[in-house]
Each structure stands twice: as structure tokens, then as C-alpha cells.
Design an enzyme around this catalytic site. Sequence first.
Site, PDB file in Angstrom:
ATOM      1  N   ASP A  34      25.643  27.229  38.666  1.00  0.00           N
ATOM      2  CA  ASP A  34      26.410  28.472  38.572  1.00  0.00           C
ATOM      3  C   ASP A  34      25.608  29.534  37.826  1.00  0.00           C
ATOM      4  O   ASP A  34      24.797  29.205  36.954  1.00  0.00           O
ATOM      5  CB  ASP A  34      27.738  28.180  37.836  1.00  0.00           C
ATOM      6  CG  ASP A  34      28.755  29.293  38.041  1.00  0.00           C
ATOM      7  OD1 ASP A  34      28.526  30.172  38.895  1.00  0.00           O
ATOM      8  OD2 ASP A  34      29.780  29.282  37.333  1.00  0.00           O
ATOM      9  N   HIS A  51      20.300  33.774  44.209  1.00  0.00           N
ATOM     10  CA  HIS A  51      20.355  32.551  45.021  1.00  0.00           C
ATOM     11  C   HIS A  51      18.949  32.079  45.405  1.00  0.00           C
ATOM     12  O   HIS A  51      18.657  30.890  45.401  1.00  0.00           O
ATOM     13  CB  HIS A  51      21.188  32.788  46.284  1.00  0.00           C
ATOM     14  CG  HIS A  51      22.634  33.112  45.987  1.00  0.00           C
ATOM     15  ND1 HIS A  51      23.378  32.393  45.077  1.00  0.00           N
ATOM     16  CD2 HIS A  51      23.465  34.072  46.481  1.00  0.00           C
ATOM     17  CE1 HIS A  51      24.610  32.900  45.024  1.00  0.00           C
ATOM     18  NE2 HIS A  51      24.680  33.920  45.852  1.00  0.00           N
ATOM     19  N   LEU A 145      14.953   8.752  44.940  1.00  0.00           N
ATOM     20  CA  LEU A 145      16.103   9.593  44.574  1.00  0.00           C
ATOM     21  C   LEU A 145      16.945   9.982  45.795  1.00  0.00           C
ATOM     22  O   LEU A 145      16.406  10.414  46.816  1.00  0.00           O
ATOM     23  CB  LEU A 145      15.588  10.884  43.908  1.00  0.00           C
ATOM     24  CG  LEU A 145      16.652  11.947  43.621  1.00  0.00           C
ATOM     25  CD1 LEU A 145      17.459  11.567  42.386  1.00  0.00           C
ATOM     26  CD2 LEU A 145      16.018  13.328  43.435  1.00  0.00           C
TER      27      LEU A 145
HETATM   28  C1  FPP Z   1      27.019  29.865  42.110  1.00  0.00           C
HETATM   29  O1  FPP Z   1      26.525  31.007  41.483  1.00  0.00           O
HETATM   30  C2  FPP Z   1      26.064  29.423  43.100  1.00  0.00           C
HETATM   31  C3  FPP Z   1      26.337  29.284  44.416  1.00  0.00           C
HETATM   32  C4  FPP Z   1      27.653  29.496  45.016  1.00  0.00           C
HETATM   33  C5  FPP Z   1      25.279  28.896  45.356  1.00  0.00           C
HETATM   34  C6  FPP Z   1      24.378  27.848  44.841  1.00  0.00           C
HETATM   35  C7  FPP Z   1      23.216  27.754  45.721  1.00  0.00           C
HETATM   36  C8  FPP Z   1      21.973  27.577  45.279  1.00  0.00           C
HETATM   37  C9  FPP Z   1      21.615  27.409  43.886  1.00  0.00           C
HETATM   38  C10 FPP Z   1      20.864  27.480  46.224  1.00  0.00           C
HETATM   39  C11 FPP Z   1      21.072  26.278  47.092  1.00  0.00           C
HETATM   40  C12 FPP Z   1      19.853  25.827  47.653  1.00  0.00           C
HETATM   41  C13 FPP Z   1      19.784  24.873  48.581  1.00  0.00           C
HETATM   42  C14 FPP Z   1      18.503  24.321  48.901  1.00  0.00           C
HETATM   43  C15 FPP Z   1      20.959  24.348  49.294  1.00  0.00           C
HETATM   44  P1  FPP Z   1      27.312  32.365  41.651  1.00  0.00           P
HETATM   45  O2  FPP Z   1      26.749  33.086  42.815  1.00  0.00           O
HETATM   46  O3  FPP Z   1      28.764  32.090  41.748  1.00  0.00           O
HETATM   47  O4  FPP Z   1      26.958  33.072  40.327  1.00  0.00           O
HETATM   48  P2  FPP Z   1      27.891  34.064  39.494  1.00  0.00           P
HETATM   49  O5  FPP Z   1      29.023  33.237  38.983  1.00  0.00           O
HETATM   50  O6  FPP Z   1      26.989  34.542  38.417  1.00  0.00           O
HETATM   51  O7  FPP Z   1      28.336  35.148  40.420  1.00  0.00           O
END
Ligand code: FPP
Length: 255
Positions: A34, A51, A145
Site C-alpha cells: 500500500d 505503481h 519460493l
Molecule cells: C495500493 O496502493 C497498491 C495497489 C492497489 C496496487 C499494487 C500493485 C503493485 C505494487 C504492482 C504490482 C506488480 C505486479 C507485478 C503485479 P495505492 O494505490 O492504494 O496507494 P495509496 O493508498 O497511496 O493511494
Amino acid sequence: MIKRVRSWLNQENSQQTHQLSPDNIPEHVAIIMDGNGRWAKRRGMPRIVGHQNGMKAVKRTAIAANDLGIKVLTMYAFSTENWTRPKDEVDFLMKLPQEFLAIELEELIEKNVQVRMMGHPEDLPSHTLSAMEEAVAKTAGNNGLILNFALNYGSRKEITESVKTLGQEVRDGILRPEDITEELISQRLLTGELPDPDLLIRTSGELRLSNFMLWQLAYSELWFTDVYWPEFTKDHLVEAIANYQQRTRRYGGLS
Ligand code: FPP
């Protein structure tokens, strides 16, 4: 394996890494990644840059988990609720798995990693699903893993589906209601035969589960950090595990 972990720990200079006991590495670590959006916003950049950098943290963390001898790493990449985000952001997130795998799959294969997917595939765009399926197939013979991506995953939906399956089995005469046990319910969940997480990590300072592995986390140790996901490094993983190793797990009993 313990020998390999011990030798890796010895190569590390960080004070914290030295504190880790190779005999008590969590078998399954689950992560709610997050803070991508806030990380980007703080830098005056669009959320998708967060992201993109979050994807790099996925790679760092998977390699570190593999080196540490963790058996299963489950990463919450996209929830059943994330579809409500703006279309541009959803489209971007749906492209990340194929981008990640195009860059990293070769190294993951080399490192004996098994890629898995946990979620509801039916709503995923075909380009996302086919990239994941290809990675799962190409790494199915590995035994290192298990890198388990929770993609279009929602725990309440998962539990609901498993209850429906059990109900159908009872209706078909395969099961009697009294045959339904906690183990059987666990087997019908998307985690199947995987062990429950020993440790849950959530980044970005939020203190909630957000519909993630509600059944499986019943006795997991929880570790929260203010660090935004794109900043997460091996040192943070080690810090979380060091903290985990200080806990006494009682499973409702006495220590
Ligand atoms: C939450 O942060 C994150 C997500 C909803 C997406 C997570 C995805 C990745 C870390 C990349 C995934 C990579 C692969 C290879 C599948 P947020 O956007 O809700 O952050 P915020 O709370 O600060 O808005």
C-alpha cells in the site's frame, strides 16, 4: 536450506540481518502493498508512477524472500474492489503483471521460483491473464519460493465461493454437513494446500486488512510500517521478520 540462509545472512552487513535466526524464518509471508499513490503524489508525480515503482519493490522483495528461505510470498496486487478506480489507473495496473513478467520471468525461473495466481480470473483482461498463465506454466516444475500474486482477489468472495462449493457437494451427496471441518473449508479456499501466512505485512501506515485473506490470517502475526510500498526494501523485510521472531505465538493457548 538453513545452511544456505545462514550463509546469506553472514554475507549481509546490516546489523538487523545478523539478528535473524535462520531456524525461525516464517514459512508464508503475505503483504498488502500500500502507498503507491501517496508515494507518487508526495513527489508531484501521477499515481501510476507509484505503481511502476511498486513493481520494482515486488522484484526486490521476491528475491529477498527467496534468499531468506521463505517458502511462500503472497502479494496483494489487485483487489476485487480496485475496479472502482479510474479506468486509466485500472488499465495501467492490468498491464503491470505482463510488464513485470517480461522483464523478470527469466531470472525468476533461474532462481527456481514458482509463480502462482490467486483470484478470480474471469474478470481479468486476456492480456493480463495470459501473461500470468504463461508464467505459472513455465515455473510449475520449480520447487523454490512460491510467489503468489493475489490478483482480482477478495476474501469475502473467496469464502462465499467456497461455501457454495461445499453446499453443492452436500447437495450432490459427496459430503454430509457434519463432514465439513475447518480443514475442508481451508482446502476449498483459493490458497488450497498452502499454509496459512505466519506473518502479514502492510505498508503505508494503514491499519486494516482490506478484505485480504480473512480466514487464513486468523493466527498470523501482523506487522505494520509507515513506509510506502515503492520504498520497501530487503531491510524492511528483515526488520519485519526480526520483529516476528521476537513474538510468542500462542494460538489462543498459553505460552
Ligand atoms: C495500493 O496502493 C497498491 C495497489 C492497489 C496496487 C499494487 C500493485 C503493485 C505494487 C504492482 C504490482 C506488480 C505486479 C507485478 C503485479 P495505492 O494505490 O492504494 O496507494 P495509496 O493508498 O497511496 O493511494
